[in-house]
Design an enzyme around this catalytic site. Sequence first.
Site, mmCIF file in Angstrom:
data_model
loop_
_atom_site.group_PDB
_atom_site.id
_atom_site.type_symbol
_atom_site.label_atom_id
_atom_site.label_comp_id
_atom_site.label_asym_id
_atom_site.label_seq_id
_atom_site.Cartn_x
_atom_site.Cartn_y
_atom_site.Cartn_z
ATOM 1 N N ASN A 1 0.794 -1.220 0.000
ATOM 2 C CA ASN A 1 0.000 0.000 0.000
ATOM 3 C C ASN A 1 0.831 1.277 0.000
ATOM 4 O O ASN A 1 0.387 2.306 -0.525
ATOM 5 C CB ASN A 1 -0.931 -0.005 1.222
ATOM 6 C CG ASN A 1 -1.553 1.357 1.461
ATOM 7 O OD1 ASN A 1 -2.466 1.769 0.754
ATOM 8 N ND2 ASN A 1 -1.053 2.085 2.461
ATOM 9 N N TYR B 1 3.756 9.116 -11.119
ATOM 10 C CA TYR B 1 2.746 8.385 -10.352
ATOM 11 C C TYR B 1 1.971 7.437 -11.269
ATOM 12 O O TYR B 1 1.822 6.242 -10.974
ATOM 13 C CB TYR B 1 1.796 9.372 -9.680
ATOM 14 C CG TYR B 1 0.730 8.734 -8.827
ATOM 15 C CD1 TYR B 1 0.997 8.355 -7.517
ATOM 16 C CD2 TYR B 1 -0.547 8.506 -9.336
ATOM 17 C CE1 TYR B 1 0.015 7.769 -6.731
ATOM 18 C CE2 TYR B 1 -1.539 7.916 -8.560
ATOM 19 C CZ TYR B 1 -1.253 7.554 -7.259
ATOM 20 O OH TYR B 1 -2.216 6.966 -6.480
#
Length: 199
Positions: A84, A151
């Site tokens: 995560n 990203y």
Amino acid sequence: MKLTGKVALVTGGSRGIGKAIAKEFASNGSSIVISGKDEAKLDETAKEIGAFAIQADMRKESDVQNLVNKTIEKFGKLDILVNNAGVFPKIKLLHEITDSEWRDVLDVNLNGPFYATKYSIPHLQKNGGAIINIASSAGLKAYENFNADAYSASKAALVLLTKCWALEYAKNKIRVNCICPGVVETDMGNNFVQGFVKL
């Protein structure tokens, strides 16, 4: 208590999506290990949800290897890995991104899951288990004015790696899946919204 007896490691588990996942696992009976860079926040969350906290910088292979080793030392096994931990960069056009900004995002968002999975696999192979990668809808499609190329690239790579790992380790009864959320109201999500609004 569907996860009673299971051990779950959640990277970036001290806040945001990672914290919510860790809380849910704990409420279903799992023993939880959370990692993060901010020691104070990590300890605060660990006390709140009853987790075992290990400080780790996901950009550093030695830190991630130590994270997995300490999990095994504490609980003797690993059943679930949640990749995560992630960072979101400043909104910039591609030609404005510095080399260090590009590398920092890929180091955390892509290399981090690689390291965590690499060192977890030998333990998951013993009894089977699950790997859950937290990617992003930005890893599935391009959005106009999103301007967070590092990203998007890191999350797209994680989506495909999920498929690769699922095929590689199905024979070991290791399930590998990916979750691709949109914008979520977390510290990181709010930073994106604020940066986007300024455009």
